[in-house]
Structure formats: structure tokens, C-alpha cells
Design an enzyme around this catalytic site. Structure first.
Site, PDB file in Angstrom:
ATOM      1  N   SER A 218       0.832  -1.194   0.000  1.00 30.26           N
ATOM      2  CA  SER A 218       0.000   0.000   0.000  1.00 30.26           C
ATOM      3  C   SER A 218       0.880   1.264   0.000  1.00 30.26           C
ATOM      4  CB  SER A 218      -0.942  -0.050   1.207  1.00 30.26           C
ATOM      5  OG  SER A 218      -1.983   0.873   1.078  1.00 30.26           O
ATOM      6  N   ASP A 446      -9.022  -3.730  -6.207  1.00 28.30           N
ATOM      7  CA  ASP A 446      -8.473  -3.216  -4.949  1.00 28.30           C
ATOM      8  C   ASP A 446      -9.175  -1.901  -4.615  1.00 28.30           C
ATOM      9  OD1 ASP A 446      -6.809  -1.887  -3.003  1.00 28.30           O
ATOM     10  OD2 ASP A 446      -5.151  -3.193  -3.579  1.00 28.30           O
ATOM     11  N   HIS A 474      -7.529  -5.807  -0.948  1.00 27.87           N
ATOM     12  CA  HIS A 474      -6.347  -4.955  -0.980  1.00 27.87           C
ATOM     13  C   HIS A 474      -5.088  -5.807  -0.970  1.00 27.87           C
ATOM     14  CE1 HIS A 474      -3.986  -1.431  -0.538  1.00 27.87           C
ATOM     15  NE2 HIS A 474      -3.776  -1.507   0.757  1.00 27.87           N
TER      16      HIS A 474
END
Length: 504
Positions: A218, A446, A474
Site C-alpha cells: 500500500s 483493490d 487490498h
């Protein structure tokens, strides 16, 4: 308040049982500014020359890394970063530095939970090294609000639609930034991504590694890409999963996330419909109407809960409780339970999910992630709009996300009033020129880092190689997709660079 990217960090371990946490990283622990060592005239080489002293902490090893507060003036003071290491279980090939995202998540938790994050193949070969980036966790944490004030900040309507709610939003923002300045001191102006990336190179040297092997999730992909830009000759094997597009403006990034969460919610609803007798409605559109009607009802009258503190579920808390399970398909059943319960008039499970999003447990906050994310993001790019300008953004945001668009439009005010200014390459452009091959991973649905951003990062990095996972949730690695995992393991363990454009 809108800090959606912050849940990206929590998206890896959303619903882990943290009941044994001692709360040492709670939000009220830093009423005084984060501690720093005074000026001592040290050079940057002095910091690079250190070695970490490791001590036992549970099953792992913990230590601290000393870094300059300001890399432009390294002799003007230092801070200590918390570092945790879990040793390789087999034939060790080196150290793998890791970051879970956020920004704002304490990376030491990634080492603590290494068995959850990483397959045994990686655990056998690498020492997993997590660190709390500057300003987070136990690394000179920034602090902006007391726990009570943070409760009110999170509970506020993220889409204020009355003059009273707009006034509350303005007051909350002013209180947040004045609190950051008063409670964080000079460190608040030195928690940028560029400075955290510089810290990673000091960490690399302190670990005795000639090159950095790194796995970032991320926001951790932005941190890794920034490292590649600053230190291309030190890049070893970098895997960047759930990648963000580093070229996007705050507005473009907000539009991208709004679209991503809309896609994820619709995917969740489609799954509900496909399974038959969906409790939310017979179609995706019907399910969306049920959810938006529920949020409107909660906005008008918060739901009671079984919370031992007597808290009701506000619309702000309901929003964060709704989006959190969208980070992982495995957590959709929690959302089922929460929505069924809320429709029946009980907000308890949505409140639990919102608390999980914010790292709130037993009446306190176990880390400062909700505060750190805003300071780091706004230090990286302080652009914002005023509340009066928000309605003009609604058409574009509602087109991107009919369900969440207005909330994300209000998020554009987040940096309004930040008292800090970045002094370390705030306009850094990222292409990683000269770096070894870097593997970038993206997932097609995502919510937090939409797939298009991974494509963009891989394209912008001169040596970027893209792996695509067709799926929900995710990030891509260790999600049960053998194609993805085999490609990542071949790269990190053997140095075999995957075919660019591999689709799994």
C-alpha cells in the site's frame, strides 16, 4: 475526517485479535512533544556507522535506530526509531525490510505478525525487519489530539450537510492542526516520505546490508519507490504490492480511491446477489439503496450499541465500519453481520469495525495511525481546498462514486491549516532511474489502491515490472493465488525477475 489510505495499513491484518495489547502506543501517551536528542554536531556518516543492539522481545528481537531529525542539518538533533526483527527460520539469505502501509501504521507489527503477512518460504530465507517510520508507533510519534478529542474527530459526519456540521468540521480541523503543532513539536515538520526513505538507507547500513531488499504494501509502495529514486544504486530486490501512483495529485488520488471503494462495494453486493436471497436487495442497485438509506437514517439518528462505554454509532463511525471489511474478501462476512444488525437497529458490529479501523481498543488507541496519516500525507503535499469550495467538487466525485463521492470530496479539505512545511525535496519526481528491476503488484478490484495505480507505478519506474492479480481486496501477495506467490518468491528468493505484465 477522511483518512481512507490509513486503513490500507490495517487491510493486511484487519480483524486480528489484539486483546493482549498493552496499549503502550495509545493516543494520550504523548502529551509532551516527541523527544529528541539535542544538537551534537554529528555528521551523516556518524549515523551510517551505527549498528543496532538487539534485545529479546517476546519471540523476536527489538532495537532502536538513531537518525537525524533533519537530514539537511544532521547535527541539529536526532530521534530514535523502533525496529523489530524476526529471524529467518531456515538458510538465511539476508534481511527483508518491510512496511505495511498507511502512512501511519507501525511497521514493527509487521515483523511481530510475520507468519500472517509472509509465506513460510520467505520466513525461512529472510530476517523480517519491521520499523516504525518516523512519527509513528514508538518512533518519536506525532500527537495531535487527546483520546476523547480523537473520538469526536472520528465520529463526526464525513459529509457535513448542515451549517452546524460544516462548522463542526472546521472546528475539528483547526483543533487537529493546532494540537499537532503543540503536542508534536519540531518532529511534526520532519515526518515526510522522503525523510522516512532516507531512514531506510541508514537502517540498511545498520543491518550490514550492501543493498536493500524490501517488501512494501500500500503506502509502503510509495515509500519503496521513493527509496529507489533517492538511492537507485542501493536497490536490491524491491516488491511493491498494492501500489499507488506517485504522480497523482491529492485530488486525482482522492478520485481514484473513491472509484476504488465504489467498485469494491459493488463487488461485495454482486457476490451477495449471486449467492441468492441477498438481505440487502435483489440487485446491486437495490443493495446500494439499502446501504445509502441506512447511512442517511444513522445520520439523522445515531444507532444504539452494546458498547460498554455507552457510545452510539454515529454516521462517521458507520462509514469507517462499512469501508473497513471491503479491504479483504475474507472479511465480507463481518460486513454481512454488521449490516444485518444495523438494519435491525443495533450498531454494535459496525462500531467494532470502526474501532478496528482506528486501532481503538478498550477505550484507548493502541497507536497514533489516525493522526500520523494526516501529518505525513499533508507534509508530502499540503494542497487543499476550503469548505466553501467543496460543493463545486461534487459532480466529479459523485460520477466516480455515487455512494462515497461526497465524502471523498470533503476529504480534500484535510490539509487546510497544516502548520508544517517539508524542507527535504518536497517536489521529488519518481522514476527510479538506474535501479535494479522492481516488482510492482496490483489487484483488479483493490479498493484502496486501485489497479490502475499499480499499472501507472510500474510504467513510471524505469525498471518496473508489473504483476496483476484478478481478484477482490487490498494487495495481491499471500492471498491464496499461487501464480502471484510463486512469481514473488522466485524474485525475492532467487532473483528471477517475473515477466512484465504477468496476469494471475
Amino acid at each position: 475526517m477522511l483518512v481512507i489510505a490509513g486503513a490500507a495499513a490495517a487491510g493486511i491484518v484487519l480483524l486480528r485479535d489484539d486483546s493482549d495489547s498493552d496499549g503502550a502506543k495509545g493516543g494520550d501517551r504523548a502529551a509532551e512533544p516527541a523527544p529528541t536528542e539535542g544538537p551534537d554536531g554529528r555528521s551523516l556518516e556518524d549515523f551510517y556507522g551505527q549498528r543496532i543492539t538487539w534485545t529479546r522481545c517476546d519471540q523476536n528481537e527489538c532495537g532502536t535506530l538513531e537518525v537525524p531529525v533533519d537530514y539537511q542539518n544532521p547535527g541539529d538533533g536526532s530521534i530514535k526509531l523502533a525496529v523489530e526483527r524476526t529471524r529467518a527460520t531456515g538458510d538465511r539469505i539476508g534481511s527483508l525490510v518491510v512496511n505495511p502501509g498507511g502512512p501511519g501504521a507501525p511497521g514493527t507489527d509487521t515483523a511481530k505478525d510475520a507468519d500472517f503477512y509472509f509465506a513460510q518460504e520467505l520466513r525461512a530465507a529472510y530476517d523480517i525487519v519491521g520499523f516504525d517510520p518516523r512519527g509513528t508507533g514508538d518512533s518519536a510519534p506525532v500527537d495531535c489530539l487527546t483520546d476523547d478529542a480523537l473520538d469526536a474527530y472520528v465520529a463526526a459526519d464525513p459529509d457535513p450537510d448542515t451549517p452546524e456540521e460544516v462548522a463542526t468540521a472546521k472546528d475539528n480541523s483547526e483543533q487537529f492542526w493546532s494540537g499537532c503543532q503543540a503536542r508534536s513539536g519540531a518532529v511534526g515538520g520532519h515526518v515526510s516520505t522522503v525523510e522516512a526513505a532516507r531512514d531506510m538507507d541508514v537502517l540498511r547500513a545498520a543491518l550490514g546490508e550492501d543493498q536493500l531488499d524490501y517488501f512494501g504494501f500500500s503506502y509502503g509502495t510509495r515509500l519503496g519507490a521513493t527509496y529507489a529514486e533517492l538511492f537507485p544504486d542501493k536497490v536490491g530486490r524491491l516488491a511493491l504490492d498494492g501500489a499507488v501512483d506517485p504522480s497523482l495529485s491529492p485530488r486525482e488520488g482522492a478520485l481514484s480511491q473513491a472509484k476504488g471503494f465504489e467498485t469494491a462495494l459493488r463487488s461485495y453486493l454482486q457476490n451477495c446477489v449471486d449467492e441468492g436471497s441477498c438481505f440487502l436487495g435483489a440487485s446491486v442497485d437495490a443493495g446500494l439503496r439499502t446501504i445509502t438509506d441506512l447511512l442517511a437514517a444513522i445520520d439523522a439518528k445515531p444507532l444504539p450499541t452494546k458498547d460498554p462505554e455507552g457510545r452510539d454509532l454515529s454516521v462517521g463511525l458507520a462509514f469507517y465500519g462499512l469501508i473497513l471489511p471491503l479491504y479483504s474478501e475474507e472479511n465480507w462476512p463481518y460486513l454481512d453481520d454488521a449490516l444485518k444488525q444495523a438494519i435491525d437497529g443495533d450498531g454494535s458490529t459496525l462500531l467494532f469495525l470502526a474501532d478496528t479501523y482506528g486501532s481503538r481498543q478498550n477505550g484507548t488507541y493502541t497507536d497514533n495511525s489516525l493522526e500520523a496519516i494526516s501529518v505525513i500525507n499533508c507534509l508530502d503535499d499540503p494542497w487543499s481546498i476550503t469548505p466553501d469550495q467543496v460543493p463545486g467538487q461534487f459532480p466529479d466525485f459523485e460520477k466516480a462514486s455515487p455512494t462515497f463521492g461526497d465524502v471523498f470530496a470533503w476529504g480534500l479539505t484535510a490539509c487546510n491549516g497544516i502548520p508544517f512545511t517539508s524542507t527535504d525535496e518536497p517536489d521529488l519526481k519518481i522514476d527510479g532511474s538506474g535501479a535494479a528491476p522492481i516488482v510492482v503488484l496490483g489487484t483488479t478490484r483493490d479498493p484502496a489502491t486501485p489497479y490502475e495505480e499499480a499499472v501507472a507505478m510500474a510504467d513510471q519506474l524505469e525498471s518496473g515490472v508489473l504483476i496483476s492479480r484478478d481478484g477482490d481486496g487490498h494487495t495481491a501477495y499471500n492471498k491464496g493465488n499461487a501464480c502471484v506467490d510463486d512469481a514473488v518468491h522466485g524474485y525475492l528468493l532467487e532473483g528471477t525477475v517475473p515477466q512484465d505484465g504477468l496476469t494471475c
